[in-house]
Design a protein around this motif. Sequence first.
Motif: not given
Length: 136
Positions: A29, A33, A50, A54, A130
């Motif tokens: 992650i 990001l 997100l 995930d 999210d």
Amino acid sequence: MFKQIAFMLLTLQMITGCNNSDMIRNTEIEKRLHSSIIMVSDNSTSKTYLNTFDDFEWDKAFLVQPYTTQTGIEEQIGVKFTDPSNIGSRDDIYLLVFVNEGKAVQYAEIERLHTTFSLGDKEVLEPTNDVIYIER
């Protein structure tokens, strides 16, 4: 001799059982990001979701601001969490903490890179809501 070894093993188990040894730092992650941040041009706002990167169970995620104390983190997320990043004395990262069924399960350290992150008008992310906003 057996009692001493048993006592030492029990003590060791108690010590390791009381930390975040099962807490996972999600570097995948972090990388994704980071890539999202680089794609945002200066003086603009973008958003990322997100659920696009995930692969674990979570029901809430919290964005922790730089310089947040340990007490502040636990008040924000509502569960016991020992901060492995030492964000209370850092301004170079945000902390993204994932909670599942009342337990902190994973976290990610998000490099700021002259960027501001927010959840918009929300205080918590959920799998169906999210969105993280990225502003440069």
